[in-house]
Design a protein around this motif. Sequence first.
Motif, PDB file in Angstrom:
ATOM      1  N   TYR A   1      55.737  11.761 -31.348  1.00 51.45           N
ATOM      2  CA  TYR A   1      57.052  11.349 -30.872  1.00 51.45           C
ATOM      3  C   TYR A   1      57.863  12.491 -30.270  1.00 51.45           C
ATOM      4  CZ  TYR A   1      55.892   7.223 -33.583  1.00 51.45           C
ATOM      5  OH  TYR A   1      55.260   6.115 -34.074  1.00 51.45           O
ATOM      6  N   VAL A   2      57.758  13.652 -30.831  1.00 49.98           N
ATOM      7  CA  VAL A   2      58.491  14.813 -30.315  1.00 49.98           C
ATOM      8  C   VAL A   2      57.491  15.933 -30.101  1.00 49.98           C
ATOM      9  CG1 VAL A   2      60.285  16.512 -30.771  1.00 49.98           C
ATOM     10  CG2 VAL A   2      60.578  14.159 -31.554  1.00 49.98           C
TER      11      VAL A   2
ATOM     12  N   LEU B   1      57.845  21.970 -37.693  1.00 52.92           N
ATOM     13  CA  LEU B   1      56.627  21.866 -36.876  1.00 52.92           C
ATOM     14  C   LEU B   1      55.601  21.033 -37.624  1.00 52.92           C
ATOM     15  CD1 LEU B   1      54.879  22.728 -34.416  1.00 52.92           C
ATOM     16  CD2 LEU B   1      54.180  24.725 -35.773  1.00 52.92           C
ATOM     17  N   ASP B   2      55.338  19.849 -37.127  1.00 57.22           N
ATOM     18  CA  ASP B   2      54.363  18.949 -37.740  1.00 57.22           C
ATOM     19  C   ASP B   2      52.963  19.272 -37.219  1.00 57.22           C
ATOM     20  OD1 ASP B   2      53.659  16.898 -39.424  1.00 57.22           O
ATOM     21  OD2 ASP B   2      54.184  15.287 -38.034  1.00 57.22           O
ATOM     22  N   ASP B   3      51.950  19.115 -38.069  1.00 57.40           N
ATOM     23  CA  ASP B   3      50.556  19.348 -37.658  1.00 57.40           C
ATOM     24  C   ASP B   3      50.392  20.727 -37.033  1.00 57.40           C
ATOM     25  OD1 ASP B   3      49.884  16.752 -38.461  1.00 57.40           O
ATOM     26  OD2 ASP B   3      50.439  15.924 -36.515  1.00 57.40           O
ATOM     27  N   ALA B   4      50.855  21.747 -37.717  1.00 58.49           N
ATOM     28  CA  ALA B   4      50.858  23.104 -37.155  1.00 58.49           C
ATOM     29  C   ALA B   4      49.456  23.580 -36.771  1.00 58.49           C
ATOM     30  CB  ALA B   4      51.478  24.083 -38.153  1.00 58.49           C
TER      31      ALA B   4
ATOM     32  N   GLU C   1      63.130   4.959 -29.598  1.00 56.93           N
ATOM     33  CA  GLU C   1      62.599   5.954 -28.685  1.00 56.93           C
ATOM     34  C   GLU C   1      63.584   7.087 -28.499  1.00 56.93           C
ATOM     35  OE1 GLU C   1      61.253   4.794 -24.912  1.00 56.93           O
ATOM     36  OE2 GLU C   1      59.950   3.230 -25.683  1.00 56.93           O
ATOM     37  N   THR C   2      63.044   8.285 -28.338  1.00 55.99           N
ATOM     38  CA  THR C   2      63.908   9.426 -28.070  1.00 55.99           C
ATOM     39  C   THR C   2      63.317  10.229 -26.928  1.00 55.99           C
ATOM     40  OG1 THR C   2      62.710  10.774 -29.672  1.00 55.99           O
ATOM     41  CG2 THR C   2      64.630   9.603 -30.473  1.00 55.99           C
ATOM     42  N   ALA C   3      64.139  11.104 -26.375  1.00 59.85           N
ATOM     43  CA  ALA C   3      63.653  11.939 -25.280  1.00 59.85           C
ATOM     44  C   ALA C   3      62.576  12.877 -25.768  1.00 59.85           C
ATOM     45  CB  ALA C   3      64.824  12.737 -24.704  1.00 59.85           C
ATOM     46  N   SER C   4      61.587  13.126 -24.939  1.00 62.00           N
ATOM     47  CA  SER C   4      60.537  14.077 -25.284  1.00 62.00           C
ATOM     48  C   SER C   4      60.728  15.327 -24.451  1.00 62.00           C
ATOM     49  CB  SER C   4      59.155  13.473 -25.012  1.00 62.00           C
ATOM     50  OG  SER C   4      59.046  13.160 -23.650  1.00 62.00           O
ATOM     51  N   PHE C   5      60.011  16.367 -24.811  1.00 59.20           N
ATOM     52  CA  PHE C   5      60.149  17.600 -24.062  1.00 59.20           C
ATOM     53  C   PHE C   5      58.821  18.317 -24.048  1.00 59.20           C
ATOM     54  CE2 PHE C   5      59.774  20.457 -27.571  1.00 59.20           C
ATOM     55  CZ  PHE C   5      60.180  19.688 -28.645  1.00 59.20           C
ATOM     56  N   THR C   6      58.730  19.350 -23.277  1.00 55.90           N
ATOM     57  CA  THR C   6      57.516  20.126 -23.224  1.00 55.90           C
ATOM     58  C   THR C   6      57.838  21.585 -23.364  1.00 55.90           C
ATOM     59  OG1 THR C   6      57.702  20.285 -20.868  1.00 55.90           O
ATOM     60  CG2 THR C   6      56.400  18.477 -21.711  1.00 55.90           C
ATOM     61  N   ASP C   7      56.830  22.379 -23.646  1.00 56.81           N
ATOM     62  CA  ASP C   7      57.076  23.765 -23.949  1.00 56.81           C
ATOM     63  C   ASP C   7      56.181  24.711 -23.168  1.00 56.81           C
ATOM     64  OD1 ASP C   7      58.649  22.794 -26.174  1.00 56.81           O
ATOM     65  OD2 ASP C   7      56.722  22.297 -27.034  1.00 56.81           O
TER      66      ASP C   7
ATOM     67  N   ALA D   1      46.330  15.348 -38.890  1.00 62.11           N
ATOM     68  CA  ALA D   1      47.687  15.941 -38.830  1.00 62.11           C
ATOM     69  C   ALA D   1      48.585  14.786 -38.993  1.00 62.11           C
ATOM     70  CB  ALA D   1      47.785  16.666 -37.501  1.00 62.11           C
ATOM     71  N   ASP D   2      49.467  14.795 -39.279  1.00 56.79           N
ATOM     72  CA  ASP D   2      50.352  13.684 -39.652  1.00 56.79           C
ATOM     73  C   ASP D   2      51.198  13.264 -38.472  1.00 56.79           C
ATOM     74  OD1 ASP D   2      49.596  13.955 -42.270  1.00 56.79           O
ATOM     75  OD2 ASP D   2      51.167  15.434 -42.626  1.00 56.79           O
ATOM     76  N   ALA D   3      51.562  12.062 -38.494  1.00 52.72           N
ATOM     77  CA  ALA D   3      52.480  11.630 -37.461  1.00 52.72           C
ATOM     78  C   ALA D   3      53.803  11.314 -38.104  1.00 52.72           C
ATOM     79  CB  ALA D   3      51.953  10.405 -36.746  1.00 52.72           C
ATOM     80  N   GLY D   4      54.819  11.424 -37.329  1.00 53.36           N
ATOM     81  CA  GLY D   4      56.135  11.173 -37.865  1.00 53.36           C
ATOM     82  C   GLY D   4      56.898  10.227 -36.980  1.00 53.36           C
ATOM     83  N   PRO D   5      58.122  10.049 -37.286  1.00 52.50           N
ATOM     84  CA  PRO D   5      58.956   9.108 -36.567  1.00 52.50           C
ATOM     85  C   PRO D   5      59.626   9.730 -35.382  1.00 52.50           C
ATOM     86  CG  PRO D   5      60.102  10.037 -38.353  1.00 52.50           C
ATOM     87  CD  PRO D   5      58.760  10.677 -38.320  1.00 52.50           C
ATOM     88  N   PRO D   6      60.136   8.906 -34.534  1.00 54.69           N
ATOM     89  CA  PRO D   6      60.917   9.426 -33.429  1.00 54.69           C
ATOM     90  C   PRO D   6      62.127  10.137 -33.984  1.00 54.69           C
ATOM     91  CG  PRO D   6      60.561   7.073 -33.264  1.00 54.69           C
ATOM     92  CD  PRO D   6      60.033   7.511 -34.570  1.00 54.69           C
TER      93      PRO D   6
END
Length: 309
Positions: A88-89, A162-165, A235-241, A275-280
């Motif tokens: 989600y993020v 940081l999820d699923d590092a 839904e939320t905005a996503s971003f990239t790095d 790795a785990d998934a989380g919510p928006p």
Amino acid sequence: MGDPILIARDLVADGSQGRIFGPVDVTLYPEQMCVVAGPAGSGKSSLLLALCGRFRPARGSLELCGIDATANPYDALKHTSIARLGEYVGPEDRLTLRESILDRAYIEGISPDTALKRADLMAEELGVRVDVKAQLEKMDSLDRAVVAVALALVRPASVIALDDADLRIRHRDLPRLYSALRRLLAIDGAALVMSVADDDFVPEGSVVLHLERNLDTAPVETDPDSPTEEESGPETASFTDPEPHLHTAAAQGGHRRHAPGRLREVEPEGPAPDADAGPPVSTSPPTADEGGAPPETPAQTDTSTRSEQ
């Protein structure tokens, strides 16, 4: 070591299917890491959100940078940032590094120039040269994890999640990952809470929490409008790095395994082999709740996590 950045006491969350996680006690100081390990469905992603004041079902005491996250949720949220949470993020593969930086700047409500200068500072601290025209989809998993945290720090924050590092990162490369993350944390003295599948290379001085999946917990009554771990939120905005290639020295440190739900500080035991998934969840500061982005209600935010895979 300074004053603690995060203090959580008796932090617990229940959903319609029973206990999600907790109770958990955590105290984190500047530049310290909290590593959450456990099987899929043990509530790792939910706990990361709760430690950032962004998980509505969470109960207990949470203090962020001296602010009571329950009494003053929006003030507390200003000190946290989500680097990656499940699907989600996180980084947007189709974007280039430069586009990713500018995208995050827009989400965080800061100027492009400020974001680009911060990115240059982080690249310098990492000792890498960044090709801003490179696409994220062509980068490896280690760089993606580092980039996610770097983008979360485009706006200075005290607690990063940081999820699923260690997702899809080779076991022998974990020391490089942790070494790079520690360099980023040192820039502003931030703390990092992250979920992992493999805790073999936890850096010395980290706090380690092992969660177990609660299979025999009886369902508890909750507000039908409250999201649960198996539901997905808005839904939320996503971003990239931006993602540099890392050539940093391997970090050394020890780790110890503990009973489920028990916290201990990692004590040095000498160098370890590689790795785990989380919510928006909204990554914007609390003031950016407009324009279609879902409002954040920290400490009790209307977010949820889906079952960890």
